[in-house]
Design a protein around this motif. Structure first.
Motif, PDB file in Angstrom:
ATOM      1  N   UNK A  18     -38.486  13.307 -40.368  1.00  5.78           N
ATOM      2  CA  UNK A  18     -39.518  14.338 -40.460  1.00  5.78           C
ATOM      3  C   UNK A  18     -39.012  15.697 -40.001  1.00  5.78           C
ATOM      4  N   UNK A  19     -39.368  16.717 -40.755  1.00  6.13           N
ATOM      5  CA  UNK A  19     -39.028  18.102 -40.394  1.00  6.13           C
ATOM      6  C   UNK A  19     -40.264  18.964 -40.574  1.00  6.13           C
ATOM      7  N   UNK A  20     -40.414  19.937 -39.704  1.00  8.25           N
ATOM      8  CA  UNK A  20     -41.460  20.944 -39.877  1.00  8.25           C
ATOM      9  C   UNK A  20     -40.868  22.134 -40.625  1.00  8.25           C
ATOM     10  N   UNK A  21     -41.653  22.708 -41.520  1.00 11.42           N
ATOM     11  CA  UNK A  21     -41.245  23.884 -42.281  1.00 11.42           C
ATOM     12  C   UNK A  21     -42.302  24.961 -42.075  1.00 11.42           C
ATOM     13  N   UNK A  33     -39.983  31.232 -31.777  1.00  9.56           N
ATOM     14  CA  UNK A  33     -39.481  30.200 -32.686  1.00  9.56           C
ATOM     15  C   UNK A  33     -39.113  28.933 -31.912  1.00  9.56           C
ATOM     16  N   UNK A  34     -38.474  29.115 -30.756  1.00  7.82           N
ATOM     17  CA  UNK A  34     -38.093  27.954 -29.954  1.00  7.82           C
ATOM     18  C   UNK A  34     -39.307  27.243 -29.381  1.00  7.82           C
ATOM     19  N   UNK A  38     -40.368  23.366 -29.960  1.00  5.75           N
ATOM     20  CA  UNK A  38     -40.611  22.451 -28.846  1.00  5.75           C
ATOM     21  C   UNK A  38     -41.998  21.814 -28.962  1.00  5.75           C
ATOM     22  N   UNK A  39     -42.975  22.612 -29.378  1.00  3.81           N
ATOM     23  CA  UNK A  39     -44.339  22.080 -29.548  1.00  3.81           C
ATOM     24  C   UNK A  39     -44.384  21.056 -30.675  1.00  3.81           C
ATOM     25  N   UNK A  40     -43.670  21.328 -31.769  1.00  2.69           N
ATOM     26  CA  UNK A  40     -43.639  20.359 -32.870  1.00  2.69           C
ATOM     27  C   UNK A  40     -42.969  19.056 -32.451  1.00  2.69           C
ATOM     28  N   UNK A  41     -41.947  19.168 -31.590  1.00  5.49           N
ATOM     29  CA  UNK A  41     -41.257  17.996 -31.027  1.00  5.49           C
ATOM     30  C   UNK A  41     -40.679  17.088 -32.112  1.00  5.49           C
ATOM     31  N   UNK A  42     -40.167  17.696 -33.172  1.00  2.21           N
ATOM     32  CA  UNK A  42     -39.425  16.979 -34.204  1.00  2.21           C
ATOM     33  C   UNK A  42     -37.947  17.316 -34.056  1.00  2.21           C
ATOM     34  N   UNK A  43     -37.099  16.550 -34.715  1.00  8.25           N
ATOM     35  CA  UNK A  43     -35.674  16.826 -34.551  1.00  8.25           C
ATOM     36  C   UNK A  43     -35.347  18.245 -35.001  1.00  8.25           C
ATOM     37  N   UNK A  44     -36.011  18.756 -36.045  1.00 13.38           N
ATOM     38  CA  UNK A  44     -35.826  20.159 -36.423  1.00 13.38           C
ATOM     39  C   UNK A  44     -37.106  20.773 -36.972  1.00 13.38           C
ATOM     40  N   UNK A  45     -37.263  22.057 -36.676  1.00  9.71           N
ATOM     41  CA  UNK A  45     -38.246  22.911 -37.325  1.00  9.71           C
ATOM     42  C   UNK A  45     -37.473  23.987 -38.077  1.00  9.71           C
ATOM     43  N   UNK A  46     -37.777  24.144 -39.367  1.00  9.27           N
ATOM     44  CA  UNK A  46     -37.101  25.141 -40.202  1.00  9.27           C
ATOM     45  C   UNK A  46     -38.028  26.335 -40.399  1.00  9.27           C
ATOM     46  N   UNK A  47     -37.446  27.535 -40.351  1.00  9.35           N
ATOM     47  CA  UNK A  47     -38.184  28.772 -40.575  1.00  9.35           C
ATOM     48  C   UNK A  47     -37.587  29.489 -41.781  1.00  9.35           C
ATOM     49  N   UNK A  48     -38.474  29.983 -42.662  1.00  9.38           N
ATOM     50  CA  UNK A  48     -38.082  30.653 -43.892  1.00  9.38           C
ATOM     51  C   UNK A  48     -38.626  32.074 -43.913  1.00  9.38           C
ATOM     52  N   UNK A  49     -37.771  33.032 -44.297  1.00 11.62           N
ATOM     53  CA  UNK A  49     -38.204  34.411 -44.507  1.00 11.62           C
ATOM     54  C   UNK A  49     -37.686  34.849 -45.873  1.00 11.62           C
ATOM     55  N   UNK A  59     -33.425  29.349 -40.827  1.00 11.20           N
ATOM     56  CA  UNK A  59     -32.926  28.989 -39.492  1.00 11.20           C
ATOM     57  C   UNK A  59     -33.565  27.669 -39.083  1.00 11.20           C
ATOM     58  N   UNK A  60     -32.845  26.940 -38.186  1.00 16.57           N
ATOM     59  CA  UNK A  60     -33.315  25.618 -37.767  1.00 16.57           C
ATOM     60  C   UNK A  60     -33.290  25.538 -36.237  1.00 16.57           C
ATOM     61  N   UNK A  61     -34.333  24.962 -35.666  1.00 21.23           N
ATOM     62  CA  UNK A  61     -34.421  24.785 -34.215  1.00 21.23           C
ATOM     63  C   UNK A  61     -34.788  23.340 -33.892  1.00 21.23           C
ATOM     64  N   UNK A  62     -34.056  22.738 -32.936  1.00 21.21           N
ATOM     65  CA  UNK A  62     -34.485  21.483 -32.341  1.00 21.21           C
ATOM     66  C   UNK A  62     -35.510  21.822 -31.253  1.00 21.21           C
TER      67      UNK A  62
END
Length: 266
Positions: A18-21, A33-34, A38-49, A59-62
């Motif tokens: 699972x990933x958040x987008x 962003x961080x 952290x709130x999503x608590x998934x291995x990665x959250x991806x951000x799109x601009x 960009x991707x954040x754990x």
């Protein structure tokens, strides 16, 4: 802000990774962003601009840190753009800060990502690997990644990889950013697992970026360039991979789990 959660490298909910987008109009502060990741608590959250026709900054954040490359969250981002937000281009280009431009296009029912090829270098770290994995590997390598290294441990069988019970506390104390394990597969060309407790990911369900190194590694061992790979986490996942001259093509399916909204204080 919109938020989508997608299960990547699977066509079935509750499997894959699972990933958040989160699509954005412009960049928020890194601390925000961080915090969202952290709130999503998934291995990665991806951000799109948006960055132009059929192109986006990505960009991707754990939950703990920004990472230089994430395959499954890139796949999830392309799925959101193609299937939910109505992108009509035959291919999408993602501009990243440390991994160059990544192109994703349709490949039948799958989405195919062209990711950077990574090298492996042999090292004598079998004792270190054994101390954190509980089993001594046949060989050890390192995969250099953005001023850091991932430890790669090679085992003889799929069963050995599946049955590993790593010491995650000990793994946080070694120099490597994470530990990647692999072996020949029984119903796949090769199998793997990936542990990165330093980055807030005890075990990653399916790691697309790890195959940037695994595919060239097994291409040399198996004398072939097309692979079916399986990651043996509890959720599990399947990846269709192909080695090109300077790229690794990693393809898989994805399915939407949820869509919602993030409410930030003004």
């Amino acid at each position: 802000m919109q938020l989508f959660q997608v299960d990547a490298f699977t066509s079935t909910l509750f499997s894959g990774n699972p990933a958040a987008v989160v699509p954005l109009e412009s960049w928020l502060p890194d601390a925000t962003l961080q915090a969202i990741a952290a709130e999503n608590n998934l291995s990665e959250t991806a951000y799109l601009v948006p960055a132009g026709p059929a192109s986006w900054e990505l960009r991707w954040f754990t939950p703990a840190a920004e990472v230089p490359l994430c395959g499954h969250a890139t796949l999830a981002s392309a799925h959101v753009l193609f299937e939910i937000l109505g992108a009509q281009a035959p291919a999408l280009t993602f501009h990243t800060r440390w991994s160059g431009d990544l192109v994703v296009e349709r490949d039948g029912a799958r989405l195919a990502m062209r990711l950077p090829r990574r090298r492996t270098m042999p090292v004598d770290q079998a004792d270190v690997a054994a101390s954190v994995l509980g089993l001594r590997p046949r060989e050890t390598f390192v995969v250099p990644v953005q001023d850091d290294e991932t430890l790669l441990a090679v085992f003889a069988s799929e069963a050995e990889v599946r049955d590993l019970t790593p010491d995650l506390a000990a793994m946080r104390r070694i120099d490597a950013r994470g530990v990647l394990v692999t072996a020949p597969g029984t119903q796949a060309d090769f199998v793997s697992r990936y542990f990165a407790p330093k980055y807030g990911i005890d075990e990653d369900p399916v790691t697309g970026s790890a195959h940037c190194a695994l595919v060239p590694f097994w291409a040399e061992r198996l004398n072939k360039t097309d692979f079916i790979a399986r990651q043996l986490s509890k959720r599990g996942g399947e990846l269709h991979c192909r080695l090109e001259e300077d790229r690794v093509v990693v393809a898989g399916r994805a399915v939407l789990y949820l869509s919602g909204e993030i409410h930030l204080p003004s």
